[in-house]
Design a protein around this motif. Structure first.
Motif, PDB file in Angstrom:
ATOM      1  N   UNK A   1       0.828  -1.227   0.000  1.00  0.00           N
ATOM      2  CA  UNK A   1       0.000   0.000   0.000  1.00  0.00           C
ATOM      3  C   UNK A   1       0.853   1.264   0.000  1.00  0.00           C
ATOM      4  N   UNK A   2       0.290   2.346  -0.492  1.00  0.00           N
ATOM      5  CA  UNK A   2       1.014   3.614  -0.448  1.00  0.00           C
ATOM      6  C   UNK A   2       1.192   4.015   1.010  1.00  0.00           C
ATOM      7  N   UNK A   3       2.235   4.736   1.255  1.00  0.00           N
ATOM      8  CA  UNK A   3       2.555   5.109   2.643  1.00  0.00           C
ATOM      9  C   UNK A   3       1.533   6.082   3.198  1.00  0.00           C
ATOM     10  N   UNK A   4       1.494   6.132   4.532  1.00  0.00           N
ATOM     11  CA  UNK A   4       0.595   7.096   5.199  1.00  0.00           C
ATOM     12  C   UNK A   4       0.989   8.527   4.845  1.00  0.00           C
ATOM     13  N   UNK A   5       2.299   8.748   4.616  1.00  0.00           N
ATOM     14  CA  UNK A   5       2.765  10.078   4.238  1.00  0.00           C
ATOM     15  C   UNK A   5       2.145  10.513   2.911  1.00  0.00           C
ATOM     16  N   UNK A   6       2.199   9.623   1.928  1.00  0.00           N
ATOM     17  CA  UNK A   6       1.648   9.941   0.605  1.00  0.00           C
ATOM     18  C   UNK A   6       0.137  10.145   0.690  1.00  0.00           C
ATOM     19  N   UNK A   7      -0.538   9.275   1.449  1.00  0.00           N
ATOM     20  CA  UNK A   7      -2.003   9.389   1.573  1.00  0.00           C
ATOM     21  C   UNK A   7      -2.381  10.685   2.261  1.00  0.00           C
ATOM     22  N   UNK A   8      -1.607  11.087   3.301  1.00  0.00           N
ATOM     23  CA  UNK A   8      -1.895  12.337   4.007  1.00  0.00           C
ATOM     24  C   UNK A   8      -1.747  13.528   3.070  1.00  0.00           C
ATOM     25  N   UNK A   9      -0.681  13.524   2.247  1.00  0.00           N
ATOM     26  CA  UNK A   9      -0.493  14.624   1.298  1.00  0.00           C
ATOM     27  C   UNK A   9      -1.638  14.694   0.301  1.00  0.00           C
ATOM     28  N   UNK A  10      -2.082  13.531  -0.142  1.00  0.00           N
ATOM     29  CA  UNK A  10      -3.207  13.493  -1.094  1.00  0.00           C
ATOM     30  C   UNK A  10      -4.462  14.090  -0.473  1.00  0.00           C
TER      31      UNK A  10
ATOM     32  N   UNK B   1     -14.444  10.469   0.124  1.00  0.00           N
ATOM     33  CA  UNK B   1     -14.629   9.057   0.406  1.00  0.00           C
ATOM     34  C   UNK B   1     -13.348   8.290   0.127  1.00  0.00           C
ATOM     35  N   UNK B   2     -12.773   7.698   1.164  1.00  0.00           N
ATOM     36  CA  UNK B   2     -11.515   6.965   1.036  1.00  0.00           C
ATOM     37  C   UNK B   2     -11.832   5.470   0.942  1.00  0.00           C
ATOM     38  N   UNK B   3     -11.885   4.974  -0.282  1.00  0.00           N
ATOM     39  CA  UNK B   3     -12.238   3.565  -0.501  1.00  0.00           C
ATOM     40  C   UNK B   3     -10.984   2.687  -0.487  1.00  0.00           C
ATOM     41  N   UNK B   4     -10.215   2.811   0.595  1.00  0.00           N
ATOM     42  CA  UNK B   4      -9.005   2.018   0.833  1.00  0.00           C
ATOM     43  C   UNK B   4      -9.051   1.485   2.258  1.00  0.00           C
ATOM     44  N   UNK B   5      -8.700   0.225   2.441  1.00  0.00           N
ATOM     45  CA  UNK B   5      -8.626  -0.335   3.792  1.00  0.00           C
ATOM     46  C   UNK B   5      -7.324   0.147   4.444  1.00  0.00           C
ATOM     47  N   UNK B   6      -7.463   0.937   5.548  1.00  0.00           N
ATOM     48  CA  UNK B   6      -6.298   1.514   6.228  1.00  0.00           C
ATOM     49  C   UNK B   6      -6.410   1.278   7.735  1.00  0.00           C
ATOM     50  N   UNK B   7      -6.656   0.044   8.119  1.00  0.00           N
ATOM     51  CA  UNK B   7      -6.773  -0.261   9.538  1.00  0.00           C
ATOM     52  C   UNK B   7      -5.411  -0.372  10.213  1.00  0.00           C
ATOM     53  N   UNK B   8      -4.343  -0.519   9.444  1.00  0.00           N
ATOM     54  CA  UNK B   8      -2.989  -0.637   9.983  1.00  0.00           C
ATOM     55  C   UNK B   8      -2.119   0.492   9.446  1.00  0.00           C
ATOM     56  N   UNK B   9      -1.191   0.993  10.233  1.00  0.00           N
ATOM     57  CA  UNK B   9      -0.303   2.055   9.748  1.00  0.00           C
ATOM     58  C   UNK B   9       0.654   1.532   8.684  1.00  0.00           C
ATOM     59  N   UNK B  10       0.986   2.425   7.749  1.00  0.00           N
ATOM     60  CA  UNK B  10       1.962   2.126   6.708  1.00  0.00           C
ATOM     61  C   UNK B  10       2.992   3.255   6.731  1.00  0.00           C
TER      62      UNK B  10
ATOM     63  N   UNK C   1       2.561   8.036   9.688  1.00  0.00           N
ATOM     64  CA  UNK C   1       1.363   7.638  10.410  1.00  0.00           C
ATOM     65  C   UNK C   1       0.794   8.770  11.248  1.00  0.00           C
ATOM     66  N   UNK C   2       1.676   9.521  11.913  1.00  0.00           N
ATOM     67  CA  UNK C   2       1.185  10.608  12.769  1.00  0.00           C
ATOM     68  C   UNK C   2       0.541  11.709  11.927  1.00  0.00           C
ATOM     69  N   UNK C   3       1.146  11.977  10.799  1.00  0.00           N
ATOM     70  CA  UNK C   3       0.579  13.022   9.934  1.00  0.00           C
ATOM     71  C   UNK C   3      -0.796  12.606   9.415  1.00  0.00           C
ATOM     72  N   UNK C   4      -0.934  11.341   9.039  1.00  0.00           N
ATOM     73  CA  UNK C   4      -2.232  10.867   8.545  1.00  0.00           C
ATOM     74  C   UNK C   4      -3.270  10.903   9.654  1.00  0.00           C
ATOM     75  N   UNK C   5      -2.833  10.563  10.884  1.00  0.00           N
ATOM     76  CA  UNK C   5      -3.764  10.605  12.015  1.00  0.00           C
ATOM     77  C   UNK C   5      -4.279  12.026  12.228  1.00  0.00           C
ATOM     78  N   UNK C   6      -3.409  13.015  12.063  1.00  0.00           N
ATOM     79  CA  UNK C   6      -3.841  14.406  12.215  1.00  0.00           C
ATOM     80  C   UNK C   6      -4.833  14.793  11.112  1.00  0.00           C
TER      81      UNK C   6
ATOM     82  N   UNK D   1     -12.205  -0.572  10.178  1.00  0.00           N
ATOM     83  CA  UNK D   1     -11.952   0.772   9.663  1.00  0.00           C
ATOM     84  C   UNK D   1     -10.738   1.371  10.365  1.00  0.00           C
ATOM     85  N   UNK D   2     -10.209   2.471   9.827  1.00  0.00           N
ATOM     86  CA  UNK D   2      -9.159   3.189  10.555  1.00  0.00           C
ATOM     87  C   UNK D   2      -9.665   3.559  11.957  1.00  0.00           C
ATOM     88  N   UNK D   3      -8.927   3.255  13.002  1.00  0.00           N
ATOM     89  CA  UNK D   3      -9.425   3.463  14.373  1.00  0.00           C
ATOM     90  C   UNK D   3      -9.892   4.886  14.652  1.00  0.00           C
ATOM     91  N   UNK D   4      -9.130   5.877  14.168  1.00  0.00           N
ATOM     92  CA  UNK D   4      -9.501   7.261  14.471  1.00  0.00           C
ATOM     93  C   UNK D   4     -10.830   7.614  13.808  1.00  0.00           C
TER      94      UNK D   4
END
Length: 636
Positions: A76-85, A98-107, A111-116, A141-144
Motif C-alpha cells: 500500500x502507499x505510505x501514510x505520508x503519501x495518503x496524508x499529502x493526497x 470518500x476513502x475507498x481504501x482499507x487503512x486499519x494498519x499504519x503504513x 502515520x502521525x501526519x495521517x492521524x492528524x 476501519x481506521x481506528x480514528x
C-alpha cells in the motif's frame, strides 16, 4: 343468453384451458429459478441499449492506477503519501471525501501526519468490510475515523453470475448494528448541505428529498429467493465504466488538478490498477463482440452515490419492479395472447410471423418501461407467449390428424380427391365428437346389381369368383369417383353410391348436377361393363349384365356404427326407392345395362339424356304410385 355463453365457452374451450395451464407452468418454472439468469441477461441488454445519460457533475474520482504505483514505488502507499493526497484535496473544499481504501494498519512513514488529517477532516469517510465471505474476511476501519463516526461499509452485493446489479444503503453487522453504506454516507453529507435529511415514508421506507427508496425483495424482477439482507436497492446504472470525472493520484500530488475541480463535489479515492484486482462485472460487461469489461469498485461506489443524489435532488427514477401478483397476471396475459394467436390464425407460417411480431412487441414494451424506471420481466411472459401458441398449434395438429383419420376411415376409399378436399375444408361443420353428424340432404342415390349373379357363382371357384368380382367392383368404383359420387357400400355384387353427400347442396342447379352425374355414371358403367365382357370373353371367363336404379330425394347421411366399426352411409326413403328401382320388373329389357330413374331425377336431367316414361307403379314400402322412367342406352 346462457346458451350463447355456453356456446362461446365451448368454442374457446381450448384457449380457456391452454392459457392458464401454460401460464401456471411458467410461474412454477419462474419460482424454481429457471428464468433468473436469462432475466438478468435481458436486463443487462436493456442497460446497454439505453442511450447514455449526462455525467453527474457532483462526483469526481481520484484513481490509483498502475502508473501511480510505479511513481510511489510501493503498495500500500505510505501514510505520508495518503496524508499529502488528502490535504491537497481538502484544500479545494469538496463537500465530502470518500476513502475507498482499507487503512486499519499504519503504513510508515507518515502515520502521525495521517492521524492528524483524520482528526481534522470532518467530511472524510473511511471504509470497513462488514460481511465476510469465503474469499474475504471482515476488515476494520481506521481506528480514528471509527471513533469519530466517520466510517461506512463498502460491501458489494454480487449476484450468482458475478455481476453487480444491487447496491446497499444500510447493512447489519453480526451484533445487529445498522451500518450505512459507503455511498449512502457520502450522499448523506452532500444532501445535508441541500437541507435534505432522511425521512420515514409509508411502510417505513427511506425517503430522501424527492425519492422514496423501496427496499429490494427476494423475488423482485427476475430474482428468486435472493438474499435481501440489509437495505438493498436495485441499481439503475447511469454510466458504463470510465464515465466519471477522473484524475490520477500523481496528478493531484504534483498539483496538476484543475482549479475548482473538486469544489463542492464528492471526491472518491480508490484503486483502478489492474494488479490490485478491485474489479467487478456489471451489466455493461457483457458484449458478444469484445472481451468482457471489468469495472473498478470505486466506479461502482460512484454509481451508487450518483443514483442516490440524482433520485433525491433531480427526481431521477429509481428502478422499480411489479409485485408478484402483477407479474403473474402479466404472464397470464401473454399466455392468452399466444393461445389466441395459435387458435385463430389459419396457417402455421402466419402464426409464426405473428409470434415474432408479438415477441418483438413484448420486448419493446418492456424496454420502454425500463426507460421509465420499471423492470418488467421479459423471459417468463415470452416463454408463456410462445408456449401457449405452440401448445395450441400442437393440439390443432393432433386434432387435425385425428379428424383426417376419421375422414379417411369413412371416405378414404370411396370419394374422389375434390370431394375429399371439400370434406376436409368443411370438417368443422361435419365432424362432432369423432363422428360425422347426421344431416338431411337432397341427394341422388344409385344402386347397381348384376343379373343372374347366383348362377354365375356356380361357374367359378371361390378364388376365381373373387378375382372376377373385384375386377368388376374396381371398375365401377372408379367411375363413381370420377363422376363425383361417394361409394356408400358394397353388398355382395351390388354397389350403392350417393351423389350430393356429405357437402350440402344449397341450390337447385347443384342438386340437378348430382342427378345428371348419377345418370352419366350409370351410362359409363354400362360402357365399362361392355369392355369388361369383351375381355372376359377373350379370357374364357363368364360375362354379365347389370341393372341400375337411381332416385333423387331427401336422405339422412352421417356416421353409423360403434367404436370398433363405423362407416358413413345414407338412409331414408330415397335410398329404398333407388334399391326398389334397381330390382323393379326384371323383365324390362335394357340391353347390357338397364337404368330406371324416378320422376325427380328425370326432371333434373333437363333433356340431357334420352329417357322414356315406363309408367306409374306401386312400389313396396311407399304409398301411392311412383312414376318410373328408363334411361336409354347412349348409342340410341
Amino acid at each position: 343468453m346462457f346458451p350463447q355463453l355456453k356456446q362461446n365457452v365451448w368454442n374457446w374451450r381450448v384457449v380457456l384451458v391452454a392459457a392458464p395451464t401454460v401460464a401456471g407452468a411458467v410461474v412454477i418454472l419462474r419460482l424454481a429459478g429457471l428464468f433468473q439468469a436469462p432475466g438478468w441477461a435481458m436486463l443487462d441488454r436493456f442497460y446497454r441499449w439505453r442511450p447514455p445519460e449526462s455525467l453527474d457533475p457532483r462526483i469526481a474520482i481520484v484513481t490509483i492506477n498502475e502508473s501511480d504505483l510505479k511513481q510511489v514505488g510501493k503498495w500500500p502507499i505510505s501514510d505520508q503519501t495518503l496524508a499529502e493526497l488528502l490535504l491537497k484535496i481538502r484544500a479545494n473544499r469538496p463537500r465530502a471525501i470518500g476513502l475507498d481504501l482499507y487503512r486499519d494498519l499504519p503504513v510508515e512513514p507518515g502515520s502521525e501526519k495521517l492521524a492528524q488529517v483524520y482528526k481534522s477532516t470532518p467530511n472524510l469517510i473511511g471504509v470497513k468490510k462488514v460481511v465476510a465471505n469465503r474469499l474475504e474476511a471482515t476488515v476494520p476501519a481506521p481506528p480514528i475515523l471509527s471513533q469519530k463516526g466517520q466510517v461506512a461499509a463498502n460491501d458489494i452485493v454480487v449476484d450468482a453470475d458475478g455481476k453487480i446489479r444491487r447496491g446497499l444503503l444500510f447493512l447489519s453487522s453480526h451484533s445487529g448494528e445498522n451500518i450505512p453504506s459507503f455511498a449512502f454516507k457520502l450522499a448523506q453529507i452532500y444532501l445535508a448541505s441541500e437541507a435534505i435529511t432522511p425521512q420515514s415514508a409509508e411502510n417505513n421506507y427511506l425517503k430522501l428529498g424527492q425519492a422514496v427508496f423501496m427496499p429490494f425483495e427476494p423475488n423482485d424482477g427476475s430474482y428468486i429467493r435472493a438474499d435481501a439482507g440489509g437495505y438493498q436497492i436495485l441499481l439503475n446504472y447511469r454510466y458504463p465504466e470510465g464515465s466519471f470525472r477522473r484524475i490520477s493520484l500523481t496528478d493531484v500530488l504534483e498539483n496538476r488538478m484543475p482549479k475548482d475541480w473538486v469544489r463542492d463535489r464528492i471526491v472518491l479515492i480508490g484503486t483502478t490498477g489492474v494488479s490490485l484486482s478491485d474489479f467487478f462485472y456489471t451489466p455493461f460487461s457483457s458484449n458478444f463482440t469484445n472481451e468482457l469489461k471489468l469495472t473498478p469498485g470505486i466506479e461502482i461506489q460512484a454509481n451508487i452515490t450518483s443514483q442516490i443524489l440524482s433520485a433525491a435532488i433531480d427526481g431521477r427514477r429509481l428502478l422499480r419492479t411489479w409485485s408478484e401478483s402483477w407479474e403473474y397476471g402479466w404472464i397470464f396475459f401473454w399466455s392468452c395472447v399466444g393461445a389466441i394467436l395459435g387458435w385463430k390464425l389459419p396457417n402455421l407460417k402466419l402464426a409464426i410471423a405473428c409470434l415474432i411480431v408479438a415477441s418483438g412487441s413484448l420486448v419493446a414494451g418492456c424496454y420502454v418501461a425500463f426507460l421509465s424506471g420499471w423492470w418488467i420481466p421479459v423471459i417468463p411472459p415470452l416463454v408463456s407467449l410462445a408456449g401457449s401458441e405452440i401448445a395450441i398449434i400442437a393440439y390443432l395438429g393432433y386434432t387435425e390428424r385425428q379428424e383426417r383419420q376419421v375422414m379417411m376411415t369413412l371416405f378414404g376409399r370411396y370419394v374422389s380427391p375434390p370431394i375429399a378436399e371439400a370434406i376436409w375444408r368443411d370438417r368443422d361443420i361435419l365432424i362432432k365428437q369423432g363422428r360425422l353428424k347426421g344431416q338431411k340432404l337432397m341427394a341422388t342415390v344409385l344402386f347397381t346389381d348384376l343379373k343372374d349373379f347366383s348362377a354365375l357363382t356356380k361357374k367359378l371357384n371361390s378364388e376365381e369368383l373373387m378375382d372376377w368380382l373385384n375386377e368388376y367392383m374396381e371398375a365401377m368404383s372408379e367411375i363413381v369417383l370420377a363422376n363425383g359420387g361417394v361409394v356408400d357400400k358394397f353388398i355382395g355384387d351390388a354397389v350403392m353410391a350417393v351423389f350430393g353427400v356429405p357437402i350440402r347442396r344449397d341450390n337447385k342447379d347443384a342438386i340437378a348436377d348430382d342427378a345428371k352425374a348419377a345418370v352419366r355414371c350409370a351410362l359409363e358403367m354400362a360402357a365399362a361393363l361392355e369392355s369388361l365382357n369383351k375381355r372376359w370373353q377373350a379370357q374364357g371367363r363368364p360375362t354379365t349384365r347389370m341393372r341400375v336404379g337411381i332416385a333423387t330425394g331427401v336422405v339422412v347421411a352421417g356416421s353409423l356404427g360403434g367404436v370398433h366399426r363405423m362407416e358413413y352411409t345414407a338412409i331414408g326413403d330415397c335410398v329404398n326407392l333407388a334399391s326398389r328401382l334397381e330390382s323393379f320388373d326384371k323383365s324390362i329389357n335394357g340391353s347390357i345395362c338397364r337404368i330406371l330413374i324416378n320422376k325427380r331425377t328425370y326432371q333434373y336431367l333437363d333433356g340431357l339424356f334420352a329417357a322414356q316414361l315406363i309408367g306409374s307403379f306401386p312400389i313396396r314400402g311407399r304409398q301411392g304410385l311412383t312414376r318410373i322412367y328408363q334411361v336409354l342406352p347412349a348409342q340410341s
